[in-house]
Design a protein around this motif. Structure first.
Motif, PDB file in Angstrom:
ATOM      1  N   LEU A   7      40.846  32.066  42.452  1.00  0.00           N
ATOM      2  CA  LEU A   7      41.041  33.304  41.588  1.00  0.00           C
ATOM      3  C   LEU A   7      39.604  33.274  40.656  1.00  0.00           C
ATOM      4  CD1 LEU A   7      44.679  33.196  40.857  1.00  0.00           C
ATOM      5  CD2 LEU A   7      43.542  34.832  42.289  1.00  0.00           C
ATOM      6  N   ARG A   8      39.403  32.134  40.447  1.00  0.00           N
ATOM      7  CA  ARG A   8      37.972  32.230  39.500  1.00  0.00           C
ATOM      8  C   ARG A   8      36.782  31.990  40.151  1.00  0.00           C
ATOM      9  NH1 ARG A   8      40.215  32.383  34.495  1.00  0.00           N
ATOM     10  NH2 ARG A   8      42.331  31.926  34.156  1.00  0.00           N
ATOM     11  N   ILE A 156      35.216  39.855  36.927  1.00  0.00           N
ATOM     12  CA  ILE A 156      36.704  39.428  37.360  1.00  0.00           C
ATOM     13  C   ILE A 156      37.217  39.015  35.975  1.00  0.00           C
ATOM     14  CG2 ILE A 156      38.089  37.753  38.116  1.00  0.00           C
ATOM     15  CD1 ILE A 156      36.969  39.156  40.260  1.00  0.00           C
ATOM     16  N   SER A 157      38.239  39.408  35.669  1.00  0.00           N
ATOM     17  CA  SER A 157      38.735  39.208  34.280  1.00  0.00           C
ATOM     18  C   SER A 157      40.290  39.057  34.439  1.00  0.00           C
ATOM     19  CB  SER A 157      38.669  40.406  33.429  1.00  0.00           C
ATOM     20  OG  SER A 157      38.968  41.595  33.674  1.00  0.00           O
ATOM     21  N   PHE A 158      40.848  38.285  33.319  1.00  0.00           N
ATOM     22  CA  PHE A 158      42.315  38.174  33.339  1.00  0.00           C
ATOM     23  C   PHE A 158      42.768  38.876  32.007  1.00  0.00           C
ATOM     24  CE2 PHE A 158      40.391  35.181  36.022  1.00  0.00           C
ATOM     25  CZ  PHE A 158      41.264  35.091  37.036  1.00  0.00           C
ATOM     26  N   GLU A 184      49.855  37.723  33.303  1.00  0.00           N
ATOM     27  CA  GLU A 184      48.462  37.593  33.127  1.00  0.00           C
ATOM     28  C   GLU A 184      48.041  38.414  34.599  1.00  0.00           C
ATOM     29  OE1 GLU A 184      45.174  34.932  31.399  1.00  0.00           O
ATOM     30  OE2 GLU A 184      45.649  34.401  33.371  1.00  0.00           O
ATOM     31  N   ARG A 186      44.952  39.858  36.935  1.00  0.00           N
ATOM     32  CA  ARG A 186      43.885  39.649  37.232  1.00  0.00           C
ATOM     33  C   ARG A 186      43.191  40.978  37.743  1.00  0.00           C
ATOM     34  NH1 ARG A 186      40.997  38.380  42.577  1.00  0.00           N
ATOM     35  NH2 ARG A 186      39.247  36.852  42.265  1.00  0.00           N
ATOM     36  N   VAL A 188      39.667  43.147  39.096  1.00  0.00           N
ATOM     37  CA  VAL A 188      38.551  43.222  39.820  1.00  0.00           C
ATOM     38  C   VAL A 188      37.872  44.335  39.411  1.00  0.00           C
ATOM     39  CG1 VAL A 188      37.207  43.252  41.918  1.00  0.00           C
ATOM     40  CG2 VAL A 188      39.355  41.496  41.449  1.00  0.00           C
ATOM     41  N   ALA A 197      44.056  46.037  39.769  1.00  0.00           N
ATOM     42  CA  ALA A 197      44.590  44.610  39.876  1.00  0.00           C
ATOM     43  C   ALA A 197      44.338  44.058  41.158  1.00  0.00           C
ATOM     44  CB  ALA A 197      45.978  44.722  39.171  1.00  0.00           C
ATOM     45  N   GLY A 199      44.347  40.346  43.770  1.00  0.00           N
ATOM     46  CA  GLY A 199      44.347  38.887  43.762  1.00  0.00           C
ATOM     47  C   GLY A 199      43.358  38.288  44.704  1.00  0.00           C
TER      48      GLY A 199
END
Length: 234
Positions: A7-8, A156-158, A184, A186, A188, A197, A199
């Motif tokens: 994810l990160r 990428i942010s959360f 939360e 994620r 893109v 949103a 994953g």
């Protein structure tokens, strides 16, 4: 609970982890870089403790890795995972191309996506067209390839759930359908083009995708038209 390293960092090729559970020929880990099948994206392959990983599935908070071998590691064992990065990167390119396609179609025609699926360097997506505009295949191929060549950065942010639900761009991509248990979100963001949103795994910039070729357009019924495409080197 398995920490989802991809994810990160979608470019992570190897990692160390601890086995938390075992059943038959499958193991769960405390953390993993293997992407499990979901969201239209197939699972990663590679090796775990030297054994071939042939399937990856997420069940609740755990990711299960099915390995091809007579012996699986035991609970508490430390293992090394290696991602088949050629396959992973092909899927990253493909997934990003689909987001570019979504952004172009929304900005040009205001049509939302209704479904999709992908394999490495090939994919299909369905949209709410009825009918498709004349010359659509050639037009969409040209528009998407212009955006790919533009080298738009992908961020990428959360976000806290409440923040994501208030974002108009995320609302149109049905962020509200994400289960309430997910606190939360994620996101893109293909900067200046598309925000969803999501994953899945993606490249850093649209020019890393290459280019697309529209292979076929199909009608799947009223208000549902399918686009099949391939990813080619730019």
């Amino acid at each position: 609970m398995s920490e989802l390293l991809y994810l990160r960092d979608a470019y992570l090729r190897s990692f160390r982890a601890r086995v938390t559970a075992v059943r038959e020929s499958a193991v769960a880990l405390d953390q993993t870089a293997f992407y499990p099948t979901g969201g239209g994206q197939p699972h990663d392959t590679g090796t775990l403790a030297g054994l071939a990983v042939v399937d990856v599935r997420k069940e609740g908070d755990e990711v299960w890795h099915v390995v091809d071998g007579p012996v699986v590691p035991g609970v508490g064992d430390g293992v090394t995972g290696e991602i088949d990065f050629d396959r992973r990167h092909a899927l990253m390119r493909t997934h990003t191309a689909l987001h570019v396609l979504c952004g172009v179609i929304w900005n040009e025609w205001g049509k939302a996506v209704t479904g999709g699926n992908m394999e490495p360097l090939s994919a299909r997506m369905d949209f709410e067209f009825d009918p498709l505009p004349d010359g659509f295949g050639t037009r969409i191929e040209d528009l998407v390839n212009v955006e790919l060549a533009a080298a738009r950065p992908i961020e990428i942010s959360f976000l806290p759930r409440d923040t994501a639900l208030a974002d108009a761009d995320l609302i149109r991509t049905k962020v509200s359908l994400i289960p309430d248990s997910v606190s939360e979100i994620r996101v893109v963001d293909i900067v200046g083009l598309d925000k969803q949103a999501d994953g899945g795994t993606h490249v850093h910039s649209t020019d890393e995708v290459g280019r697309i070729k529209v292979v076929k357009t199909e009608s799947k019924g009223k208000g549902n038209k399918r686009i099949r495409l391939e990813i080619i080197d730019g």
